[in-house]
Write a protein that holds these residues in place. Structure first.
Motif, PDB file in Angstrom:
ATOM      1  N   ASP A   1       0.818  -1.314  -0.018  1.00  0.00           N
ATOM      2  CA  ASP A   1       0.003   0.032   0.114  1.00  0.00           C
ATOM      3  C   ASP A   1       0.788   1.374  -0.022  1.00  0.00           C
ATOM      4  O   ASP A   1       2.078   1.500   0.373  1.00  0.00           O
ATOM      5  CB  ASP A   1      -0.961   0.023   0.905  1.00  0.00           C
ATOM      6  N   GLY A   2       0.158   2.361  -0.217  1.00  0.00           N
ATOM      7  CA  GLY A   2       0.810   3.826  -0.229  1.00  0.00           C
ATOM      8  C   GLY A   2       1.565   4.309   0.745  1.00  0.00           C
ATOM      9  O   GLY A   2       2.683   4.764   0.813  1.00  0.00           O
ATOM     10  N   ARG A   3       1.284   3.710   2.054  1.00  0.00           N
ATOM     11  CA  ARG A   3       1.959   4.188   3.098  1.00  0.00           C
ATOM     12  C   ARG A   3       3.368   3.384   3.114  1.00  0.00           C
ATOM     13  O   ARG A   3       4.437   4.194   3.731  1.00  0.00           O
ATOM     14  CB  ARG A   3       1.024   3.774   4.604  1.00  0.00           C
ATOM     15  N   GLU A   4       3.107   2.074   2.992  1.00  0.00           N
ATOM     16  CA  GLU A   4       4.553   1.387   2.837  1.00  0.00           C
ATOM     17  C   GLU A   4       5.486   2.258   1.682  1.00  0.00           C
ATOM     18  O   GLU A   4       6.624   2.122   2.172  1.00  0.00           O
ATOM     19  CB  GLU A   4       4.520  -0.065   2.588  1.00  0.00           C
ATOM     20  N   VAL A   5       4.959   2.346   0.857  1.00  0.00           N
ATOM     21  CA  VAL A   5       5.813   2.955  -0.470  1.00  0.00           C
ATOM     22  C   VAL A   5       6.447   4.268   0.031  1.00  0.00           C
ATOM     23  O   VAL A   5       7.488   4.431   0.180  1.00  0.00           O
ATOM     24  CB  VAL A   5       4.836   3.174  -1.744  1.00  0.00           C
ATOM     25  N   LEU A   6       5.308   5.068   0.769  1.00  0.00           N
ATOM     26  CA  LEU A   6       5.934   6.541   1.087  1.00  0.00           C
ATOM     27  C   LEU A   6       7.034   5.967   2.328  1.00  0.00           C
ATOM     28  O   LEU A   6       7.816   7.022   2.182  1.00  0.00           O
ATOM     29  CB  LEU A   6       4.811   7.146   1.814  1.00  0.00           C
ATOM     30  N   ARG A   7       6.848   5.332   3.124  1.00  0.00           N
ATOM     31  CA  ARG A   7       7.801   4.778   4.149  1.00  0.00           C
ATOM     32  C   ARG A   7       9.030   4.582   3.427  1.00  0.00           C
ATOM     33  O   ARG A   7      10.210   5.264   3.837  1.00  0.00           O
ATOM     34  CB  ARG A   7       7.382   3.869   5.106  1.00  0.00           C
TER      35      ARG A   7
ATOM     36  N   SER B   1     -10.431  10.509   3.390  1.00  0.00           N
ATOM     37  CA  SER B   1     -10.305  11.786   4.115  1.00  0.00           C
ATOM     38  C   SER B   1     -10.077  11.447   5.453  1.00  0.00           C
ATOM     39  O   SER B   1     -10.284  12.251   6.230  1.00  0.00           O
ATOM     40  CB  SER B   1     -11.341  12.592   3.694  1.00  0.00           C
ATOM     41  N   ALA B   2      -9.830  10.257   5.817  1.00  0.00           N
ATOM     42  CA  ALA B   2      -9.713   9.818   7.374  1.00  0.00           C
ATOM     43  C   ALA B   2      -8.695  10.634   7.939  1.00  0.00           C
ATOM     44  O   ALA B   2      -7.686  10.751   7.456  1.00  0.00           O
ATOM     45  CB  ALA B   2      -9.463   8.399   7.506  1.00  0.00           C
ATOM     46  N   GLU B   3      -8.624  11.308   9.093  1.00  0.00           N
ATOM     47  CA  GLU B   3      -7.681  12.011   9.769  1.00  0.00           C
ATOM     48  C   GLU B   3      -6.534  11.054  10.258  1.00  0.00           C
ATOM     49  O   GLU B   3      -5.487  11.616   9.839  1.00  0.00           O
ATOM     50  CB  GLU B   3      -8.317  12.521  11.121  1.00  0.00           C
ATOM     51  N   ARG B   4      -6.610   9.788  10.556  1.00  0.00           N
ATOM     52  CA  ARG B   4      -5.491   9.068  10.767  1.00  0.00           C
ATOM     53  C   ARG B   4      -4.544   8.877   9.370  1.00  0.00           C
ATOM     54  O   ARG B   4      -3.353   8.641   9.663  1.00  0.00           O
ATOM     55  CB  ARG B   4      -5.930   7.810  11.391  1.00  0.00           C
ATOM     56  N   ASP B   5      -5.247   8.766   8.161  1.00  0.00           N
ATOM     57  CA  ASP B   5      -4.566   8.568   7.148  1.00  0.00           C
ATOM     58  C   ASP B   5      -3.633   9.862   6.743  1.00  0.00           C
ATOM     59  O   ASP B   5      -2.230  10.017   6.345  1.00  0.00           O
ATOM     60  CB  ASP B   5      -5.371   8.458   5.811  1.00  0.00           C
ATOM     61  N   VAL B   6      -4.272  11.079   7.088  1.00  0.00           N
ATOM     62  CA  VAL B   6      -3.562  12.609   6.782  1.00  0.00           C
ATOM     63  C   VAL B   6      -2.508  12.556   8.039  1.00  0.00           C
ATOM     64  O   VAL B   6      -1.366  12.806   7.446  1.00  0.00           O
ATOM     65  CB  VAL B   6      -4.498  13.577   7.233  1.00  0.00           C
ATOM     66  N   VAL B   7      -2.687  12.314   9.204  1.00  0.00           N
ATOM     67  CA  VAL B   7      -1.713  12.333  10.344  1.00  0.00           C
ATOM     68  C   VAL B   7      -0.557  11.183   9.910  1.00  0.00           C
ATOM     69  O   VAL B   7       0.746  11.583  10.036  1.00  0.00           O
ATOM     70  CB  VAL B   7      -2.210  12.053  11.640  1.00  0.00           C
ATOM     71  N   LYS B   8      -1.059  10.107   9.540  1.00  0.00           N
ATOM     72  CA  LYS B   8       0.075   9.006   9.532  1.00  0.00           C
ATOM     73  C   LYS B   8       0.899   9.265   8.093  1.00  0.00           C
ATOM     74  O   LYS B   8       2.149   9.041   8.222  1.00  0.00           O
ATOM     75  CB  LYS B   8      -0.587   7.522   9.015  1.00  0.00           C
ATOM     76  N   THR B   9       0.262   9.982   6.978  1.00  0.00           N
ATOM     77  CA  THR B   9       1.081  10.216   5.786  1.00  0.00           C
ATOM     78  C   THR B   9       2.156  11.117   6.093  1.00  0.00           C
ATOM     79  O   THR B   9       3.420  11.244   5.525  1.00  0.00           O
ATOM     80  CB  THR B   9       0.450  10.215   4.577  1.00  0.00           C
ATOM     81  N   TYR B  10       1.727  12.332   6.670  1.00  0.00           N
ATOM     82  CA  TYR B  10       2.430  13.295   6.927  1.00  0.00           C
ATOM     83  C   TYR B  10       3.789  12.938   7.911  1.00  0.00           C
ATOM     84  O   TYR B  10       4.773  13.411   7.702  1.00  0.00           O
ATOM     85  CB  TYR B  10       1.824  14.659   7.720  1.00  0.00           C
ATOM     86  N   SER B  11       3.509  12.047   8.997  1.00  0.00           N
ATOM     87  CA  SER B  11       4.533  11.704   9.747  1.00  0.00           C
ATOM     88  C   SER B  11       5.595  10.718   8.886  1.00  0.00           C
ATOM     89  O   SER B  11       6.571  10.775   9.318  1.00  0.00           O
ATOM     90  CB  SER B  11       3.814  10.904  10.981  1.00  0.00           C
ATOM     91  N   LEU B  12       5.010  10.130   7.840  1.00  0.00           N
ATOM     92  CA  LEU B  12       5.926   9.310   7.058  1.00  0.00           C
ATOM     93  C   LEU B  12       6.758  10.234   6.057  1.00  0.00           C
ATOM     94  O   LEU B  12       7.553   9.661   5.180  1.00  0.00           O
ATOM     95  CB  LEU B  12       5.195   8.279   6.177  1.00  0.00           C
TER      96      LEU B  12
END
Length: 152
Positions: A74-80, A100-111
């Motif tokens: 998934d995109g989170r792993e790719v971004l990491r 538009s989930a807040e957890r996705d926004v926060v997680k991707t910016y943290s990555l």
């Protein structure tokens, strides 16, 4: 503003063919010269970025447009992995996703995402979003030089 004279390389990581087609059409109509490269999952995206296998001759992208919900990786792993790789981390990554989930926004910016955009449902709005991404990242923002430009 200075006009861009070189061709901009964009990697779109998206598994929805309709959204790929729309992004391609929007970018073709833009005034900025660009090459759109597409991978359909996270594994292919990382192979493209690392220039492995069938992607060995591909150019380094100036910008990655990354969906989060991808098959295989998934995109989170790719971004990491992008932001954890010294050779790739300077490439701007725009998360372009339906979540538009807040957890996705926060997680991707943290990555290390450079930008988070929720895909609009309406086709014209989606087209407008793609055009605004292009205008911002290739007209307003100063990007780091590509490998060829940074060589002595």
């Amino acid at each position: 503003m200075m006009p861009i004279t070189r061709i901009i390389e964009i990697l779109l990581v998206e598994d929805n063919p309709a959204e790929v087609d729309l992004a391609r059409e929007t970018l073709e109509l833009a005034k900025i010269r660009n090459n759109l490269h597409v991978t359909m999952d996270g594994v292919q995206a990382l192979r493209f970025l690392r220039r492995e296998g069938e992607y060995a001759a591909m150019p380094r992208p100036d910008l990655v447009l990354l969906d989060l919900n991808l098959p295989r990786k998934d995109g989170r792993e790719v971004l990491r992995e992008i932001k954890g790789d010294a050779n790739l981390r300077s490439i701007p990554v725009v998360v372009l996703t339906s979540s538009s989930a807040e957890r996705d926004v926060v997680k991707t910016y943290s990555l290390g995402a450079n930008c988070y955009i929720t895909k609009p449902v309406d086709l014209q709005q989606f087209s407008d979003v793609v055009k605004s991404i292009e205008d911002f990242w290739f007209v307003v923002v100063k990007l780091p030089p590509t490998e060829a430009q940074s060589s002595p």
